[in-house]
Scaffold this active site. Structure first.
Site, PDB file in Angstrom:
ATOM      1  N   ASN A   1     -12.514   3.021   3.948  1.00 20.45           N
ATOM      2  CA  ASN A   1     -13.643   2.544   3.158  1.00 20.45           C
ATOM      3  C   ASN A   1     -14.768   2.160   4.131  1.00 20.45           C
ATOM      4  OD1 ASN A   1     -13.120  -0.045   4.119  1.00 20.45           O
ATOM      5  ND2 ASN A   1     -11.971  -0.654   2.301  1.00 20.45           N
TER       6      ASN A   1
ATOM      7  N   ASP B   1      -5.375   2.837  -2.931  1.00 18.54           N
ATOM      8  CA  ASP B   1      -4.058   3.484  -2.803  1.00 18.54           C
ATOM      9  C   ASP B   1      -3.911   4.600  -3.845  1.00 18.54           C
ATOM     10  OD1 ASP B   1      -3.637   1.448  -0.974  1.00 18.54           O
ATOM     11  OD2 ASP B   1      -2.636   0.173  -2.448  1.00 18.54           O
TER      12      ASP B   1
ATOM     13  N   LYS C   1       0.822  -1.214   0.000  1.00 16.82           N
ATOM     14  CA  LYS C   1       0.000   0.000   0.000  1.00 16.82           C
ATOM     15  C   LYS C   1       0.858   1.266   0.000  1.00 16.82           C
ATOM     16  CE  LYS C   1      -3.667  -2.482   2.361  1.00 16.82           C
ATOM     17  NZ  LYS C   1      -4.259  -2.977   1.125  1.00 16.82           N
TER      18      LYS C   1
HETATM   19  O1  RIB Z   1      -3.733  -2.134  -1.591  1.00 18.65           O
HETATM   20  C1  RIB Z   1      -3.207  -3.098  -2.447  1.00 18.65           C
HETATM   21  C2  RIB Z   1      -1.958  -3.686  -1.859  1.00 18.65           C
HETATM   22  O2  RIB Z   1      -2.294  -4.387  -0.688  1.00 18.65           O
HETATM   23  C3  RIB Z   1      -1.275  -4.719  -2.734  1.00 18.65           C
HETATM   24  O3  RIB Z   1      -0.360  -4.127  -3.630  1.00 18.65           O
HETATM   25  C4  RIB Z   1      -0.649  -5.662  -1.726  1.00 18.65           C
HETATM   26  O4  RIB Z   1       0.743  -5.571  -1.701  1.00 18.65           O
HETATM   27  C5  RIB Z   1      -1.251  -5.279  -0.380  1.00 18.65           C
HETATM   28  O5  RIB Z   1      -0.360  -4.577   0.383  1.00 18.65           O
END
Ligand code: RIB
Length: 299
Positions: free
Chosen positions: A180, A244, A40
Site C-alpha cells: 500500500n 488480504d 494476514k
Molecule cells: O490484515 C488483517 C490482519 O492483520 C488481521 O486479521 C490481524 O490478525 C492482523 O494480522
C-alpha cells in the site's frame, strides 16, 4: 491447474469497537467486542480458495488455534503443511472506529516458531508452476524465498506489516511486490504513487508492483505495463482484511486466467465487498458474490 503455496500467519483476532482510537494515558470503553479468525496469511489463503484457485497454507497454530485450521479446511484451503505447535496461536488486538478504520497490535506466537521444516515439505512436492505467497507476520521468510526461487517458483510478497525485517529480505528475488502507499513510502522514500512504482522498478526491474491506494484504487506496474483499476465505492463497516482479500483474489485470478486486468478488477470487487462486513476472514466474499457484484456494476 497449479496452485498457490501460502506461507503465512494465523491469528485469533480480538476486535473492539471504539468511538476513536485510544490515546496515550486514556482508558476507553468499547461499544462492542468479538473474536474473529484472522492473520494476514489465513485471510489470504481463504481469499485464494474463495477465488477458485488451489491453495496450500503453510504455517502454524497452537492447540488453541485448531478452530482456525478447521475453518480453513471448511473454506477450501489445503492444510497438509499447517503445524500444530506447543506455542500458542498468534493473537491480534484490533480497534475499529466508527468509520471502519482499524489499528492493530499483533503478538506473533506460533507464527514466529521456526517453520523451515514445513516450508521444506511443502516445496518438496512443488513443480515450479506454483506461486509462493508470503507476508511479514511469520519468521523464516528468507529461507522460504530462497527455496522457492531455487525450485523455480514465482514469489509474491505482501509487505505487511512493513518493518526493517521486511526490507532486509532478499527483495531482488521477489516477482510481485504487493504494497500500500505507506508500505511503498517505507520501501522507497517516495510518497507519490507513480514515483513509488518507478522507484521499486528502478531497483527491481524484473518485478511487478501492485500498489493499493484504498479508495483511489490500485496501480499495476512492470517494465512493460502500466495499468490502473478504480476502487468500487461501498458503505464501509470494517476495513480489516481488505488488503488480504485483494491479494488473495488478485493472485488466484491471475493464476487461473493469466489476465492482469481481470485479476485487478476481480480483486478490487472482492476487497470492496469485504469492507461491508465485520471481521477479516469472515468478511471475505465468495466468487459467486463477487461476480454478482461486478454484474450489477456493469449494468
Ligand atoms: O490484515 C488483517 C490482519 O492483520 C488481521 O486479521 C490481524 O490478525 C492482523 O494480522
Amino acid at each position: 491447474m497449479s496452485q498457490i503455496i501460502n506461507y503465512g500467519s494465523c491469528c485469533i483476532d480480538h476486535v473492539f469497537q471504539i468511538p476513536h482510537f485510544v490515546r496515550a494515558g486514556e482508558t476507553l470503553s468499547s461499544t462492542g467486542y468479538a473474536i474473529f479468525p484472522g492473520g494476514k496469511g489465513l485471510n489470504q489463503s481463504i481469499a485464494v480458495a474463495e477465488a477458485g484457485c488451489a491453495v496450500t497454507h503453510v504455517g502454524a497454530v497452537g492447540e488453541d488455534g485448531r478452530w482456525l485450521a478447521e475453518l480453513m479446511t471448511a473454506r477450501g484451503v489445503n492444510i497438509t503443511h499447517l503445524g500444530i505447535t506447543n506455542t500458542p496461536t498468534g493473537q491480534a488486538i484490533l480497534q475499529i472506529d466508527p468509520s471502519g478504520e482499524n489499528a492493530i497490535i499483533i503478538l506473533g506466537g506460533a507464527n514466529l516458531a521456526a517453520h523451515e521444516h514445513l516450508i521444506d515439505a511443502a516445496l518438496n512436492d512443488a513443480t515450479g508452476d506454483e506461486i509462493l505467497l508470503i507476508q511479514n507476520e511469520t519468521s523464516g521468510n528468507e529461507a522460504a524465498i530462497r527455496q522457492a526461487k531455487a525450485k523455480g517458483l514465482q514469489v509474491a510478497f505482501n509487505m505487511a506489516p512493513m518493518n526493517a525485517n521486511a526490507r532486509a529480505l532478499p527483495l531482488a528475488l521477489i516477482d510481485y511486490f504487493i504494497i500500500n502507499e505507506t508500505e511503498g513510502e517505507a520501501l522507497t522514500g517516495k510518497t507519490e504513487p507513480s514515483e513509488i512504482c518507478d522507484a521499486v522498478l528502478d531497483q527491481y526491474p524484473h518485478s511487478a508492483v501492485v500498489l493499493t491506494l484504498g479508495p483511489a484504487g490500485v496501480l499495476f506496474r512492470t517494465a512493460e505495463r502500466n495499468l490502473s483499476q478504480p476502487a468500487y465505492p461501498v458503505e464501509t463497516v470494517d476495513t480489516t482484511g481488505a488488503g488480504d482479500t485483494f491479494t488473495g483474489y488478485f493472485l488466484a485470478t491471475l493464476m487461473k486466467t493469466q489476465q492482469v486486468e481481470l485479476a485487478l478488477q476481480t480483486a478490487a470487487a472482492a476487497a470492496a465487498l469485504s469492507v461491508t462486513q465485520p471481521g477479516a476472514a469472515t468478511s471475505i466474499p465468495t466468487l459467486h458474490d463477487v461476480n454478482q457484484f461486478l454484474a450489477t456494476r456493469a449494468s
